[in-house]
Structures are given as structure tokens and as C-alpha cells.
Design a protein around this motif. Structure first.
Motif, PDB file in Angstrom:
ATOM      1  N   CYS A  91       9.794 -42.518  -0.954  1.00 20.43           N
ATOM      2  CA  CYS A  91       9.295 -42.876   0.371  1.00 20.43           C
ATOM      3  C   CYS A  91      10.434 -43.497   1.180  1.00 20.43           C
ATOM      4  O   CYS A  91      11.229 -44.278   0.656  1.00 20.43           O
ATOM      5  CB  CYS A  91       8.123 -43.847   0.254  1.00 20.43           C
ATOM      6  N   ASN A  93      10.651 -45.753   3.284  1.00 22.81           N
ATOM      7  CA  ASN A  93      10.727 -47.203   3.472  1.00 22.81           C
ATOM      8  C   ASN A  93      11.378 -47.888   2.278  1.00 22.81           C
ATOM      9  O   ASN A  93      11.510 -49.113   2.253  1.00 22.81           O
ATOM     10  CB  ASN A  93       9.341 -47.795   3.726  1.00 22.81           C
ATOM     11  N   SER A  94      11.793 -47.107   1.285  1.00 25.24           N
ATOM     12  CA  SER A  94      12.510 -47.664   0.136  1.00 25.24           C
ATOM     13  C   SER A  94      13.904 -48.121   0.550  1.00 25.24           C
ATOM     14  O   SER A  94      14.520 -47.539   1.453  1.00 25.24           O
ATOM     15  CB  SER A  94      12.664 -46.607  -0.968  1.00 25.24           C
ATOM     16  N   CYS A 111       3.094 -41.140   1.321  1.00 26.07           N
ATOM     17  CA  CYS A 111       3.863 -42.372   1.530  1.00 26.07           C
ATOM     18  C   CYS A 111       3.235 -43.302   2.557  1.00 26.07           C
ATOM     19  O   CYS A 111       3.937 -44.063   3.244  1.00 26.07           O
ATOM     20  CB  CYS A 111       5.301 -42.023   1.921  1.00 26.07           C
ATOM     21  N   TYR A 114       4.713 -43.308   6.068  1.00 27.26           N
ATOM     22  CA  TYR A 114       6.172 -43.185   6.110  1.00 27.26           C
ATOM     23  C   TYR A 114       6.583 -41.750   5.770  1.00 27.26           C
ATOM     24  O   TYR A 114       5.832 -41.006   5.138  1.00 27.26           O
ATOM     25  CB  TYR A 114       6.829 -44.142   5.105  1.00 27.26           C
TER      26      TYR A 114
END
Length: 202
Positions: A91, A93-94, A111, A114
Motif C-alpha cells: 500500500c 501509505n507505507s 488498501c 490508498y
């Protein structure tokens, strides 16, 4: 004579008890050490966890899925892993670990709103085509920027860690330590950025 013999027997018995206690203590310490090692090993090999999204993802871990759950007090759940592989989907936002780059960025239902991205380790190669949503790894420079449908609206970048005196790079690159800019110029190859020539300082 009998009295001396009795004291000798008692002395030998006491020494035997002390020796046994020492062996027992050593055995207990070894058992504790083995138990601690097993615990450490079990944490180390734990490669996938389900957590609540209000938790901080540990360094070196990435999010592979975000989902709704009744177990996180209103927060979403996340599946995280520290078992990374080239081309894996994470994802967006990692926080991507150092040395890894994004090679594709796309929409997904997995995700929590995201985007998802495919990541690759830059180790062991000299050239990569990447998406411009992530910083270029230390020691690498961008030599070309281009439009692409594979990076979720970001530009694509050709990057390299094979540097040479006088080479042309895009000015959005972070010039590696020990290298200097000797020329700046207009170019159509850097997605609106200027071009630069760099040289290693002697």
C-alpha cells in the motif's frame, strides 16, 4: 581416628552438595538463555502481522492490505510484513525501506482508499526505471524523466548508480557526496527540470 573419619565423610558430603548446586545453577542459566534465544528467534521470523491502523508500522515493515474491522475501536486494520521481495505489492501509505524503489503505482480496492505500488530492491543493479513518488536512493541519480501511465500520475524516472565525470543528470537528483555540478542547461529529457553535468571532486 574414628572422629577424624566421620568429619572427612561429612566434608565430602558437603562438597558434593555444593557441586550439585553449581551444576544446577549452570543448568538453569543455560535453560534461561535457550528460552530467551527461542523467544528472540520467534520474533525475528514473525514476517506477517495484523495490526490496528493507529499503531506505528515498525522500520523495515510495509503494509500489504488495509481493511475494515470491529476490533480496532473505529480504526482500520492493516496487514504488515517484513518479508520483502522484488515486485511485491504494498500500500502506497507505507514507508518504503531504504534502498527500495517504486516501479509501478496503481489503484486498488485492497488498501483502504490508498493506491498500491510494486517495489524493488535497488541492490545488485545499476539501472532502474522507477516512479517519481519516492526519493531516489542515496548514491543514485536520475538521467531521464518521462510521462507514463504506470505511475499513478507521477513521472517515470530512469535512475543509475553508475556515475562518471561529465555525465548528464536531471536537476531533481540529489548530487551524491563528493560530486559537484559543473554545468546547468535546458533539456527536454528531464520532465521540466533542468539538466546538469556532474564531476567527482578530486
Amino acid at each position: 581416628m574414628k572422629l577424624t573419619g566421620m568429619w572427612l565423610v561429612r566434608l565430602l558430603a558437603a562438597l558434593a552438595l555444593l557441586g550439585g548446586g553449581a551444576v544446577l545453577s549452570a543448568g538453569s542459566a543455560q535453560a534461561s538463555t535457550d528460552s530467551a534465544a527461542r523467544t528472540t528467534d520467534s520474533v525475528h521470523i514473525m514476517s506477517t502481522l495484523s495490526i490496528c491502523a493507529n499503531s506505528t508500522v515498525p522500520d523495515g515493515w510495509v503494509i500489504t492490505s488495509i481493511y475494515t474491522t470491529n476490533s480496532c475501536g473505529g480504526y482500520k486494520g492493516e496487514v504488515i510484513t517484513n518479508s520483502l521481495s522484488n515486485g511485491m505489492s504494498v500500500c502506497a501509505n507505507s514507508t518504503i525501506p531504504a534502498g527500495w524503489v517504486s516501479t509501478q503505482l496503481y489503484t486498488t480496492n485492497g488498501c483502504g482508499g490508498y493506491m498500491a505500488e510494486n517495489i524493488t530492491n535497488s541492490a545488485g543493479t545499476n539501472y532502474l526505471s522507477v516512479c517519481g513518488n519516492l526519493a531516489i536512493p542515496d548514491g543514485w541519480v536520475a538521467t531521464q524523466l518521462y510521462t507514463t501511465n504506470g505511475c499513478g500520475g507521477y513521472l517515470g524516472e530512469v535512475i543509475t548508480n553508475r556515475l562518471s565525470n561529465g555525465m548528464s543528470v536531471c536537476a531533481n537528483s540529489t548530487v551524491p557526496s563528493g560530486w559537484v555540478v559543473t554545468n546547468v542547461y535546458q533539456t527536454n529529457s528531464c520532465g521540466g527540470y533542468l539538466g546538469e553535468n556532474i564531476t567527482k571532486a578530486a
